[in-house]
Design an enzyme around this catalytic site. Structure first.
Site, PDB file in Angstrom:
ATOM      1  CE1 TYR A  43      -3.387  -2.801   0.565  1.00 39.55           C
ATOM      2  CE2 TYR A  43      -3.829  -1.957   2.613  1.00 39.55           C
ATOM      3  CZ  TYR A  43      -4.007  -2.904   1.599  1.00 39.55           C
ATOM      4  OH  TYR A  43      -5.095  -3.750   1.708  1.00 39.55           O
ATOM      5  CG  HIS A 101      -2.033  -8.440   0.575  1.00 38.84           C
ATOM      6  ND1 HIS A 101      -1.553  -7.102   0.719  1.00 38.84           N
ATOM      7  CD2 HIS A 101      -3.292  -8.228   0.380  1.00 38.84           C
ATOM      8  CE1 HIS A 101      -2.581  -6.306   0.225  1.00 38.84           C
ATOM      9  NE2 HIS A 101      -3.653  -7.077   0.158  1.00 38.84           N
TER      10      HIS A 101
HETATM   11  N1  LIG Z   1      -6.577  -7.762   1.951  1.00 41.05           N
HETATM   12  C1  LIG Z   1      -6.821  -7.208   0.940  1.00 41.05           C
HETATM   13  O1  LIG Z   1      -6.865  -7.792  -0.311  1.00 41.05           O
HETATM   14  C2  LIG Z   1      -7.546  -5.817   0.994  1.00 41.05           C
HETATM   15  C3  LIG Z   1      -8.242  -5.239  -0.410  1.00 41.05           C
HETATM   16  C4  LIG Z   1      -8.671  -3.865  -0.550  1.00 41.05           C
HETATM   17  C5  LIG Z   1      -8.764  -3.195   0.794  1.00 41.05           C
HETATM   18  N2  LIG Z   1      -8.308  -3.721   2.015  1.00 41.05           N
HETATM   19  C6  LIG Z   1      -8.054  -3.156   3.228  1.00 41.05           C
HETATM   20  O2  LIG Z   1      -9.672  -2.525   3.318  1.00 41.05           O
HETATM   21  C7  LIG Z   1      -9.523  -1.321   3.602  1.00 41.05           C
HETATM   22  C8  LIG Z   1     -11.015  -0.463   3.281  1.00 41.05           C
HETATM   23  O3  LIG Z   1     -10.975  -0.764   1.954  1.00 41.05           O
HETATM   24  P1  LIG Z   1     -11.267   0.482   1.011  1.00 41.05           P
HETATM   25  O4  LIG Z   1     -10.510   1.666   1.473  1.00 41.05           O
HETATM   26  O5  LIG Z   1     -10.917   0.138  -0.510  1.00 41.05           O
HETATM   27  O6  LIG Z   1     -12.997   0.740   0.825  1.00 41.05           O
HETATM   28  P2  LIG Z   1     -14.013   1.127   1.990  1.00 41.05           P
HETATM   29  O7  LIG Z   1     -13.502   1.223   3.084  1.00 41.05           O
HETATM   30  O8  LIG Z   1     -15.113   0.294   1.518  1.00 41.05           O
HETATM   31  O9  LIG Z   1     -14.365   2.540   1.334  1.00 41.05           O
HETATM   32  C9  LIG Z   1     -13.541   3.490   1.541  1.00 41.05           C
HETATM   33  C10 LIG Z   1     -14.083   4.835   0.706  1.00 41.05           C
HETATM   34  O10 LIG Z   1     -15.381   5.128   1.261  1.00 41.05           O
HETATM   35  C11 LIG Z   1     -15.446   6.357   1.689  1.00 41.05           C
HETATM   36  N3  LIG Z   1     -16.316   6.648   2.603  1.00 41.05           N
HETATM   37  C12 LIG Z   1     -15.840   6.426   3.933  1.00 41.05           C
HETATM   38  N4  LIG Z   1     -17.089   6.528   4.941  1.00 41.05           N
HETATM   39  C13 LIG Z   1     -17.991   6.805   3.926  1.00 41.05           C
HETATM   40  C14 LIG Z   1     -19.414   7.149   4.573  1.00 41.05           C
HETATM   41  N5  LIG Z   1     -19.886   6.963   5.830  1.00 41.05           N
HETATM   42  N6  LIG Z   1     -20.262   7.175   3.546  1.00 41.05           N
HETATM   43  C15 LIG Z   1     -19.817   7.353   2.112  1.00 41.05           C
HETATM   44  N7  LIG Z   1     -18.585   7.044   1.817  1.00 41.05           N
HETATM   45  C16 LIG Z   1     -17.625   6.860   2.813  1.00 41.05           C
HETATM   46  C17 LIG Z   1     -14.012   7.007   1.797  1.00 41.05           C
HETATM   47  O11 LIG Z   1     -14.043   8.339   1.173  1.00 41.05           O
HETATM   48  P3  LIG Z   1     -13.151   9.457   1.939  1.00 41.05           P
HETATM   49  O12 LIG Z   1     -11.851   9.228   2.177  1.00 41.05           O
HETATM   50  O13 LIG Z   1     -13.501  10.751   1.280  1.00 41.05           O
HETATM   51  O14 LIG Z   1     -13.899   9.600   3.451  1.00 41.05           O
HETATM   52  C18 LIG Z   1     -13.260   5.976   0.901  1.00 41.05           C
HETATM   53  O15 LIG Z   1     -13.046   6.778  -0.163  1.00 41.05           O
HETATM   54  C19 LIG Z   1      -8.462  -0.649   2.918  1.00 41.05           C
HETATM   55  O16 LIG Z   1      -8.017   0.766   3.168  1.00 41.05           O
HETATM   56  C20 LIG Z   1      -7.497  -1.812   3.016  1.00 41.05           C
HETATM   57  O17 LIG Z   1      -6.894  -1.411   4.408  1.00 41.05           O
HETATM   58  C21 LIG Z   1      -7.664  -4.942   1.933  1.00 41.05           C
END
Ligand SMILES: NC(=O)c1ccc[n+]([C@@H]2O[C@H](COP(=O)([O-])OP(=O)(O)OC[C@H]3O[C@@H](n4cnc5c(N)ncnc54)[C@H](OP(=O)(O)O)[C@@H]3O)[C@@H](O)[C@H]2O)c1
Length: 240
Positions: A43, A101
């Site tokens: 990341y 991962h």
């Molecule tokens: N293990 C894996 O393979 C894997 C893969 C993908 C992700 N991940 C982990 O999972 C975490 C979360 O996934 P993600 O960041 O891709 O997606 P997510 O948490 O589903 O969505 C994040 C997005 O949603 C927005 N958001 C936050 N709160 C909100 C709300 N209450 N209403 C509307 N929009 C909102 C944020 O925008 P703002 O920033 O503008 O608030 C951000 O752009 C990652 O950061 C990572 O640590 C792991």
């Protein structure tokens, strides 16, 4: 279902939180109450996470830190140096949780090679807990045979209201394995979901908070990402 996991049930995903803006976003999350941070070697947020943690003035024991070994570092020669580099980049002696991962095909690196290296990283004190990410049930069964049941603290997979993975959920429950829901907000798209919007109106909260409350009631750990103080506060203060 309540969580009895040693992993805090609400964590902050740090994907995309790079540079000074990334440090500020993670600091904000710590300021409003998050105590679990999720990063990965791929990341480019291990450094920003470490900086935000140090700027927060919190004690090491107060914050649960997860990182993940990238699929390009799973070989016997690359695994441990990559873990030591992660610790150095974050600026800690040990992470709370170290994950594989993604599993890779056998012809790239043998399953036993990286699973045994993961266990060795724990035995060497680099990680308090170990787990996996994006593992299928077949992978999990193989891991349990190799390392023994209960060796893994979690399987981090994509779970959200639109993708509820009931078969994996039931398997994990029967095996006593905690699931961690990544992308729990469908990258922000939950905000437009009509059902979640209707529930949120009734409860005077946001669709994002409803989505997280649902996943947590299912017993899952959730790791949403946000750079917004308002959103982080809404979620950390009243996820349910
Ligand atoms: N293990 C894996 O393979 C894997 C893969 C993908 C992700 N991940 C982990 O999972 C975490 C979360 O996934 P993600 O960041 O891709 O997606 P997510 O948490 O589903 O969505 C994040 C997005 O949603 C927005 N958001 C936050 N709160 C909100 C709300 N209450 N209403 C509307 N929009 C909102 C944020 O925008 P703002 O920033 O503008 O608030 C951000 O752009 C990652 O950061 C990572 O640590 C792991």
């Amino acid at each position: 279902m309540a969580s009895h996991s040693p992993i805090p049930q609400l964590g902050l995903g740090t994907f995309g939180r790079t540079g000074d803006d990334g440090i500020a976003a993670i600091e904000t999350a710590l300021d409003v109450g998050y105590r679990h941070l999720d990063t990965a070697q791929s990341y480019d947020t291990e450094r920003t996470l470490g900086a935000a943690f140090r700027n927060s003035g919190l004690n090491r024991d107060d914050v649960f830190i997860t990182t993940k070994v990238a699929d390009t570092n799973l070989s016997a020669t690359d695994f441990m140096p990559s873990v030591r580099k992660s610790l150095e980049t974050i600026g800690v002696d040990q992470v709370d949780l170290l994950l594989i991962h993604w599993p890779v095909p056998e012809e790239v690196v043998a399953f036993e090679t990286y699973m045994e290296a993961l266990k060795r990283a724990q035995d060497d004190g680099h990680a308090r807990l170990i787990g996996v990410s994006n593992f299928t049930i077949a992978h999990l069964e193989r891991a349990a045979k190799l390392l023994g049941p209960g060796s893994l603290a979690t399987n981090q997979v994509e779970i959200h209201p639109w993708l509820q993975v009931p078969t994996l959920r039931d398997y994990a429950r029967s095996a006593g394995l905690q699931l961690t829901a990544y992308q729990p907000l469908v990258k922000g798209q939950v905000a437009e979901d009509e059902t979640l919007k209707a529930i949120a109106r009734e409860l005077d909260t946001t669709p994002g908070a409803v989505a997280l409350a649902f996943l947590m009631a299912e017993g899952h750990i959730v790791i949403p990402a946000s750079s917004s103080r308002k959103i982080s506060r809404t979620i950390s203060e009243r996820p349910v």
